[in-house]
Design an enzyme around this catalytic site. Structure first.
Site, PDB file in Angstrom:
ATOM      1  N   HIS A  21     -21.547  47.203 -26.080  1.00  0.00           N
ATOM      2  CA  HIS A  21     -22.335  46.874 -24.885  1.00  0.00           C
ATOM      3  C   HIS A  21     -23.314  47.975 -24.474  1.00  0.00           C
ATOM      4  O   HIS A  21     -24.389  47.698 -23.986  1.00  0.00           O
ATOM      5  CB  HIS A  21     -21.422  46.491 -23.712  1.00  0.00           C
ATOM      6  CG  HIS A  21     -20.621  47.624 -23.143  1.00  0.00           C
ATOM      7  ND1 HIS A  21     -19.420  48.028 -23.681  1.00  0.00           N
ATOM      8  CD2 HIS A  21     -20.861  48.452 -22.103  1.00  0.00           C
ATOM      9  CE1 HIS A  21     -18.951  49.044 -22.978  1.00  0.00           C
ATOM     10  NE2 HIS A  21     -19.810  49.338 -22.018  1.00  0.00           N
ATOM     11  N   ASP A  22     -22.941  49.226 -24.683  1.00  0.00           N
ATOM     12  CA  ASP A  22     -23.794  50.333 -24.227  1.00  0.00           C
ATOM     13  C   ASP A  22     -24.559  51.012 -25.358  1.00  0.00           C
ATOM     14  O   ASP A  22     -25.017  52.142 -25.200  1.00  0.00           O
ATOM     15  CB  ASP A  22     -22.935  51.389 -23.506  1.00  0.00           C
ATOM     16  CG  ASP A  22     -22.800  51.111 -22.020  1.00  0.00           C
ATOM     17  OD1 ASP A  22     -23.629  50.346 -21.477  1.00  0.00           O
ATOM     18  OD2 ASP A  22     -21.865  51.654 -21.403  1.00  0.00           O
ATOM     19  N   LYS A  81     -27.670  53.085 -24.954  1.00  0.00           N
ATOM     20  CA  LYS A  81     -27.675  54.438 -24.376  1.00  0.00           C
ATOM     21  C   LYS A  81     -28.094  55.512 -25.385  1.00  0.00           C
ATOM     22  O   LYS A  81     -28.349  56.650 -24.998  1.00  0.00           O
ATOM     23  CB  LYS A  81     -26.304  54.778 -23.780  1.00  0.00           C
ATOM     24  CG  LYS A  81     -26.059  54.145 -22.416  1.00  0.00           C
ATOM     25  CD  LYS A  81     -24.732  54.620 -21.826  1.00  0.00           C
ATOM     26  CE  LYS A  81     -24.451  53.977 -20.469  1.00  0.00           C
ATOM     27  NZ  LYS A  81     -23.067  54.277 -20.018  1.00  0.00           N
ATOM     28  N   HIS A 115     -31.255  50.805 -20.992  1.00  0.00           N
ATOM     29  CA  HIS A 115     -30.266  50.728 -22.085  1.00  0.00           C
ATOM     30  C   HIS A 115     -29.854  49.283 -22.392  1.00  0.00           C
ATOM     31  O   HIS A 115     -29.499  48.968 -23.535  1.00  0.00           O
ATOM     32  CB  HIS A 115     -29.051  51.632 -21.832  1.00  0.00           C
ATOM     33  CG  HIS A 115     -28.011  51.062 -20.913  1.00  0.00           C
ATOM     34  ND1 HIS A 115     -28.093  51.139 -19.546  1.00  0.00           N
ATOM     35  CD2 HIS A 115     -26.854  50.403 -21.176  1.00  0.00           C
ATOM     36  CE1 HIS A 115     -27.032  50.565 -19.003  1.00  0.00           C
ATOM     37  NE2 HIS A 115     -26.256  50.104 -19.978  1.00  0.00           N
ATOM     38  N   HIS A 150     -24.693  42.749 -19.726  1.00  0.00           N
ATOM     39  CA  HIS A 150     -23.508  43.297 -19.055  1.00  0.00           C
ATOM     40  C   HIS A 150     -23.803  43.916 -17.696  1.00  0.00           C
ATOM     41  O   HIS A 150     -22.887  44.228 -16.945  1.00  0.00           O
ATOM     42  CB  HIS A 150     -22.732  44.263 -19.964  1.00  0.00           C
ATOM     43  CG  HIS A 150     -23.382  45.583 -20.206  1.00  0.00           C
ATOM     44  ND1 HIS A 150     -24.424  45.760 -21.080  1.00  0.00           N
ATOM     45  CD2 HIS A 150     -23.129  46.813 -19.695  1.00  0.00           C
ATOM     46  CE1 HIS A 150     -24.781  47.029 -21.111  1.00  0.00           C
ATOM     47  NE2 HIS A 150     -24.014  47.701 -20.268  1.00  0.00           N
ATOM     48  N   HIS A 151     -25.081  44.100 -17.351  1.00  0.00           N
ATOM     49  CA  HIS A 151     -25.407  44.589 -16.003  1.00  0.00           C
ATOM     50  C   HIS A 151     -26.070  43.532 -15.128  1.00  0.00           C
ATOM     51  O   HIS A 151     -26.571  43.832 -14.059  1.00  0.00           O
ATOM     52  CB  HIS A 151     -26.289  45.845 -16.081  1.00  0.00           C
ATOM     53  CG  HIS A 151     -25.541  47.052 -16.557  1.00  0.00           C
ATOM     54  ND1 HIS A 151     -24.506  47.623 -15.838  1.00  0.00           N
ATOM     55  CD2 HIS A 151     -25.652  47.789 -17.700  1.00  0.00           C
ATOM     56  CE1 HIS A 151     -24.026  48.663 -16.508  1.00  0.00           C
ATOM     57  NE2 HIS A 151     -24.701  48.785 -17.651  1.00  0.00           N
ATOM     58  N   ASP A 199     -16.350  46.530 -17.896  1.00  0.00           N
ATOM     59  CA  ASP A 199     -17.114  47.778 -17.887  1.00  0.00           C
ATOM     60  C   ASP A 199     -16.981  48.502 -16.544  1.00  0.00           C
ATOM     61  O   ASP A 199     -16.697  49.701 -16.494  1.00  0.00           O
ATOM     62  CB  ASP A 199     -18.589  47.445 -18.176  1.00  0.00           C
ATOM     63  CG  ASP A 199     -19.446  48.687 -18.318  1.00  0.00           C
ATOM     64  OD1 ASP A 199     -18.937  49.712 -18.828  1.00  0.00           O
ATOM     65  OD2 ASP A 199     -20.634  48.637 -17.934  1.00  0.00           O
TER      66      ASP A 199
END
Ligand code: C2E
Ligand code: SIN
Ligand code: SIN
Ligand code: SIN
Ligand code: FE
Ligand code: FE
Length: 382
Positions: free
Chosen positions: A241-242, A245, A270, A296-297, A325
């Site tokens: 998911h990240d 970054k 990201h 996811h955000h 998360d």
């Protein structure tokens, strides 16, 4: 199976060696079943059963070389609870090292046999036959072992060896391709985790973050009632998911304090970046990972980023990963904050139910809290 071989008989031996026609029947039945089977464990068990019938043995087991070749392992075997042995030990180990078959017909007068095994199990080993299994490239893959001839009191013969060799040869291809498939799947999972960690590794305290988020997602998906395959797909893809970054500069990613508005704008990229890294693959796992990285955000109320989509416009995987998360971020120390107490975390989830998070999923989250906390403890940051 068509053949009915009498069961173990410890006293009077059963004199029912397989005739060659019956032998072919047994071999054919098993090999066709084995070649349809895709799971290594089941193939091993079928091969052990086949070996038992062909050699008229009491027990039979198949041992495969592990990656480092220092160990041989089996998941299933007649009468054996142990699953791993060093390749330096026992008759199995010896066969593996010498790459030659071994027949021992009076175990207790043979120095190669170690009676300790029997002492532990209470089993009385009389005869052992063990032979190497070779792959199509001629490399050794493992060892086929049978113990105690029950259809004759003369122990194992060269005929038994020939028959077991036949069984090993004919089942070998199925075993090899199942192993290959397993290898590819395992590699895939490793690569996915490594990619996920690449997104996180510069923020050192989040070492186990990707693993926990992955496990949390699975539990929530399961609690929501998704089919197991979908839960597993999410578990596999959520570590990424990240991944976006990787492009965030250290000064922002590792900033010990609160981000400025400008810095946070950069940080927010990201999600989009992760999506762009992953979106071009046609593979199911990577397609799902792209969705999770992208979404996811996002927030249930439409106030998230990058697109501000709302409600069920957000893919279920994105909604689940959002909860996993944030739960993990709050429960862990970060460069920019200390871990929160559980009460405070739960208060946030109640408050954000229907705001940040899908209300139904918050209910599942509360419902499965025990399982989530267990994961939190199991994959603690060092
Ligand atoms: P992350 O550390 O993995 O945090 C994921 C999400 O958990 C955050 O997404 C946010 O929704 C939630 N979260 C984490 N800490 C807190 C908190 O103290 N209070 C509240 N209410 N929620 C929290 P968000 O905000 O979109 O942040 C995304 C990423 O940006 C974070 O991932 C983190 O890497 C970074 N970040 C966010 N705020 C800061 C900060 O103040 N300083 C630094 N250095 N990084 C930050
Ligand atoms: C066993 O069959 O008991 C294990 C194999 C070995 O130690 O040779
Ligand atoms: C999609 O659903 O395939 C697009 C990915 C996304 O919207 O995040
Ligand atoms: C804590 O109180 O910090 C633990 C809560 C959690 O599981 O994240
Ligand atoms: Fe993120
Ligand atoms: Fe994260």
């Amino acid at each position: 199976m068509v053949m009915n071989i009498p069961k173990e008989n410890k006293e009077g031996f059963l004199k029912t060696e397989l005739e060659s026609t019956a032998l072919l029947g047994v071999l054919f039945d098993y090999v066709s079943e084995i070649s349809r089977e895709r799971q290594i464990d089941k193939i091993l068990m079928l091969m052990a059963d086949l070996g038992k019938e062909l050699a008229g043995a009491d027990r039979c087991s198949l041992w495969l070389m592990s990656h480092n070749s220092d160990e041989l392992w089996t998941k299933v075997a007649h009468g054996i609870s142990r699953t791993r042995i060093p390749s330096s030990q026992g008759i199995v180990g010896l066969t593996f090292r010498e790459r030659k078959p071994i027949i021992i017909n009076d175990a207790y007068s043979d120095s190669r046999f170690n009676p300790e095994v029997d002492k532990k199990t209470g089993y009385r080993t009389r005869n052992i036959i063990a032979l190497p299994i070779f792959g199509s490239d001629g490399e050794i893959m493992g060892v086929f072992q049978a113990i105690n001839k029950i259809t004759s009191d003369n122990g194992f013969s060269q005929t038994d060896l020939q028959r077991l060799t036949l069984a090993a040869t004919y089942s070998g291809t199925a075993l090899e391709s199942a192993q290959m498939r397993q290898e590819i799947e395992d590699t895939q999972k490793d690569v996915i985790f490594m990619m996920g960690e690449a997104g996180e590794m510069r923020s050192k305290e989040t070492g186990n973050h990707v693993r926990r988020v992955s496990e949390y997602s699975f539990v929530i998906a399961e609690g929501y009632g998704l089919p197991t395959q979908e839960c597993e797909l999410l578990r596999t893809c959520s570590p990424m998911h990240d991944i976006g970054k990787v492009v965030i500069p250290d000064v922002i990613l590792m900033k010990p304090g609160k981000l400025t508005e400008e810095e946070f704008e950069i940080m927010k990229t990201h999600a989009e970046v992760g999506y762009h890294i992953l979106r071009n693959s046609q593979r199911k796992i990577l397609k799902s990972a792209a969705i999770v990285a992208h979404q996811h955000h996002e927030k249930w109320n439409g106030k998230g980023y990058p697109r501000g989509v709302a409600g069920e416009e957000i893919h279920l995987f994105g909604r689940i990963t959002a909860i996993a998360d944030v739960f993990d971020a709050l429960g862990s120390d970060r460069v920019y904050k200390k871990a929160w107490e559980l009460d405070r975390i739960l208060a946030l989830f109640k408050e954000e139910r229907g705001q940040h998070f899908d209300p139904k999923l918050v209910d599942v989250f509360m419902d499965r809290l025990d399982a989530l906390l267990q994961i939190h403890d199991r994959f603690k940051d060092k």
